[in-house]
Design an enzyme around this catalytic site. Structure first.
Site, PDB file in Angstrom:
ATOM      1  N   THR A  96      -7.557  -5.918   4.101  1.00  0.00           N
ATOM      2  CA  THR A  96      -6.870  -5.228   3.324  1.00  0.00           C
ATOM      3  C   THR A  96      -6.156  -5.833   2.235  1.00  0.00           C
ATOM      4  O   THR A  96      -5.310  -6.281   2.537  1.00  0.00           O
ATOM      5  CB  THR A  96      -5.762  -4.198   4.034  1.00  0.00           C
ATOM      6  OG1 THR A  96      -6.490  -3.544   5.278  1.00  0.00           O
ATOM      7  CG2 THR A  96      -5.269  -3.288   3.203  1.00  0.00           C
ATOM      8  N   LYS A 171      -8.485   2.543   2.701  1.00  0.00           N
ATOM      9  CA  LYS A 171      -7.570   1.881   3.569  1.00  0.00           C
ATOM     10  C   LYS A 171      -6.158   2.066   3.446  1.00  0.00           C
ATOM     11  O   LYS A 171      -5.315   2.373   4.289  1.00  0.00           O
ATOM     12  CB  LYS A 171      -7.759   0.222   3.742  1.00  0.00           C
ATOM     13  CG  LYS A 171      -6.996  -0.453   4.563  1.00  0.00           C
ATOM     14  CD  LYS A 171      -7.141   0.159   6.151  1.00  0.00           C
ATOM     15  CE  LYS A 171      -6.154  -0.698   6.932  1.00  0.00           C
ATOM     16  NZ  LYS A 171      -6.643  -2.063   7.381  1.00  0.00           N
ATOM     17  N   LYS A 239       2.515  -5.765   3.416  1.00  0.00           N
ATOM     18  CA  LYS A 239       1.878  -6.013   2.249  1.00  0.00           C
ATOM     19  C   LYS A 239       1.056  -4.918   1.812  1.00  0.00           C
ATOM     20  O   LYS A 239       0.913  -4.459   0.711  1.00  0.00           O
ATOM     21  CB  LYS A 239       1.067  -7.190   2.543  1.00  0.00           C
ATOM     22  CG  LYS A 239      -0.234  -7.339   1.608  1.00  0.00           C
ATOM     23  CD  LYS A 239      -1.418  -7.023   1.987  1.00  0.00           C
ATOM     24  CE  LYS A 239      -1.727  -7.567   3.416  1.00  0.00           C
ATOM     25  NZ  LYS A 239      -3.227  -7.179   3.862  1.00  0.00           N
TER      26      LYS A 239
END
Length: 294
Positions: A96, A171, A239
């Site tokens: 990701t 995502k 993140k």
């Protein structure tokens, strides 16, 4: 397609490597610390001491590393993937990461004759082990179709999202949903505990109703057992939320729930909890609870 290079043999990657080998693929792996992957080496994965040796004769290369800077390193540093893989290789980044970085890899890779896909996954360590990951794919449709046997070895809900970068956008949308849902679960548990409810009875009561969710089913039992071991690291979720906020800002969007959940997680990370699982958000609510009513 038979010889597969795999870089990023961590919590998720190790199970994905195993499932690819079970499907009959020959796995060539690279990890910074060999001792951490001795188990999959013993099961048949072929270990290489550097990325160049790992990828140079493979028909496809899969990466699932930690942070965008790690993606930059494995693709763009000298002697790494874009320097070392053979033209025509399928390059599939399942990390990701930033949609802009996905497009950068696509543009650089396509210019060198590679087939490039961004294909982040969701489903956590349980989905990786079971081979039931959801895989969100961006890039050329014909490349997506060509890589379907690889995807089917690792997941069961596999969908083409659009051009390069769209897998990453999908995502990030997924992570935005998780942020709000998991925060709601933790707030609900905090409220119920303050009112003296039996939390297990509450879970049994609401899990099949309108409040039911994957986050509730997956993490509530762990929270009740004080199990904060990572199936997905808090630091990696932080993140992801930062990436989602950056992209939202680029589009002029104000995502207030996401911003607040990120702030709560960052407090926990500053306290040294970044290597715990995402369910450790409950610690924030425990720390900030105002106390029981008299």
């Amino acid at each position: 397609m038979h010889k597969i290079g795999f870089i990023g043999v961590g919590i998720m990657g190790k199970s994905m490597v195993r499932n690819l080998m079970k499907a009959g693929f020959e796995l060539h792996i690279y990890a910074r610390t060999r001792s951490k992957v001795e188990d999959v080496i013993g099961e048949g994965a072929i270990f290489h001491e550097c990325i160049k040796d790992c990828v140079e004769s493979c028909e496809a290369v899969i990466t699932i590393v930690g942070f965008p800077q790690d993606v930059e390193e494995v693709y763009f540093d000298e002697q790494n993937i874009l320097d070392s893989a053979a033209p025509g290789t399928y390059l599939i980044d399942m990390t990701t990461t930033s949609p802009m970085l996905a497009k950068k890899i696509y543009e650089s890779g396509s210019g060198k004759g590679f087939h490039v896909l961004d294909a982040p996954v969701t489903g956590g360590d349980a989905g990786a082990k079971a081979g039931t990951l959801s895989i969100l794919v961006g890039g050329k449709k014909e490349d997506y179709d060509a890589c379907m046997p690889l995807f089917e070895a690792m997941g069961t809900n596999i969908n083409y999202q659009g051009e390069a970068g769209c897998g990453q956008h999908a995502k990030l949308a997924n992570q935005i949903m998780i942020a709000g849902t998991l925060s709601g679960v933790c707030e609900a548990l905090t409220y119920a505990k303050s009112k003296g409810l039996d939390l297990q009875v509450l879970l049994d009561s609401v899990s099949t109703g309108a409040a039911g969710s994957k986050q509730l089913d997956t993490f509530c039992p762990k929270i009740l057992a004080d199990d904060y071991a990572p199936g997905f690291f808090m630091k990696h979720f932080i993140k992801d939320m930062k990436l989602a906020l950056m992209e939202a800002n680029r589009s002029g969007l104000c995502l207030e729930v996401l911003s607040q959940v990120l702030a709560n997680y960052e407090i926990l990370a500053a306290e040294g909890h970044g290597d715990l699982g995402t369910q450790a958000l409950m610690k924030y609510y425990e720390e900030t609870a105002c106390g029981d009513e008299e």
